[in-house]
Design a protein around this motif. Sequence first.
Motif, PDB file in Angstrom:
ATOM      1  N   ASP A   1     -11.686 -18.095  -0.688  1.00 47.08           N
ATOM      2  CA  ASP A   1     -10.620 -17.114  -0.546  1.00 47.08           C
ATOM      3  C   ASP A   1     -10.639 -16.493   0.852  1.00 47.08           C
ATOM      4  O   ASP A   1     -11.671 -16.455   1.514  1.00 47.08           O
ATOM      5  CB  ASP A   1     -10.780 -16.004  -1.595  1.00 47.08           C
ATOM      6  N   TYR A   2      -9.454 -16.019   1.283  1.00 47.37           N
ATOM      7  CA  TYR A   2      -9.317 -15.369   2.585  1.00 47.37           C
ATOM      8  C   TYR A   2      -8.751 -13.973   2.394  1.00 47.37           C
ATOM      9  O   TYR A   2      -7.859 -13.768   1.576  1.00 47.37           O
ATOM     10  CB  TYR A   2      -8.327 -16.126   3.480  1.00 47.37           C
ATOM     11  N   LEU A   3      -9.245 -13.016   3.164  1.00 44.02           N
ATOM     12  CA  LEU A   3      -8.594 -11.720   3.319  1.00 44.02           C
ATOM     13  C   LEU A   3      -7.971 -11.746   4.705  1.00 44.02           C
ATOM     14  O   LEU A   3      -8.670 -11.852   5.713  1.00 44.02           O
ATOM     15  CB  LEU A   3      -9.608 -10.577   3.223  1.00 44.02           C
ATOM     16  N   VAL A   4      -6.648 -11.665   4.748  1.00 40.91           N
ATOM     17  CA  VAL A   4      -5.909 -11.822   5.998  1.00 40.91           C
ATOM     18  C   VAL A   4      -5.163 -10.521   6.295  1.00 40.91           C
ATOM     19  O   VAL A   4      -4.581  -9.914   5.397  1.00 40.91           O
ATOM     20  CB  VAL A   4      -4.894 -12.983   5.866  1.00 40.91           C
ATOM     21  N   VAL A   5      -5.175 -10.103   7.548  1.00 46.08           N
ATOM     22  CA  VAL A   5      -4.384  -8.948   7.964  1.00 46.08           C
ATOM     23  C   VAL A   5      -2.916  -9.376   7.980  1.00 46.08           C
ATOM     24  O   VAL A   5      -2.547 -10.333   8.663  1.00 46.08           O
ATOM     25  CB  VAL A   5      -4.831  -8.446   9.355  1.00 46.08           C
ATOM     26  N   ALA A   6      -2.097  -8.687   7.202  1.00 43.28           N
ATOM     27  CA  ALA A   6      -0.692  -9.071   7.042  1.00 43.28           C
ATOM     28  C   ALA A   6       0.045  -9.144   8.374  1.00 43.28           C
ATOM     29  O   ALA A   6       0.862 -10.043   8.585  1.00 43.28           O
ATOM     30  CB  ALA A   6       0.006  -8.099   6.095  1.00 43.28           C
ATOM     31  N   ALA A   7      -0.246  -8.244   9.291  1.00 37.29           N
ATOM     32  CA  ALA A   7       0.442  -8.217  10.582  1.00 37.29           C
ATOM     33  C   ALA A   7       0.099  -9.428  11.443  1.00 37.29           C
ATOM     34  O   ALA A   7       0.809  -9.717  12.408  1.00 37.29           O
ATOM     35  CB  ALA A   7       0.091  -6.929  11.328  1.00 37.29           C
TER      36      ALA A   7
END
Length: 57
Positions: free
Chosen positions: A12-18
Amino acid sequence: MKFILLKSRGGDYLVVAANIAYLRADENGQTKVGIVGGDSLLVVGSMEEVAEKVLAG
């Protein structure tokens, strides 16, 4: 800063939406997520499903 959880077959990845630059349909019902200044990520789900996560998150 808003983080989005995107699931992948490899983890899984946690990605900064911006930092999301684009979404592109890929094979086997997956989507490539382009990251500003980096490589793209291959995640599970259609472009529409991933876009919903990004907009809702």
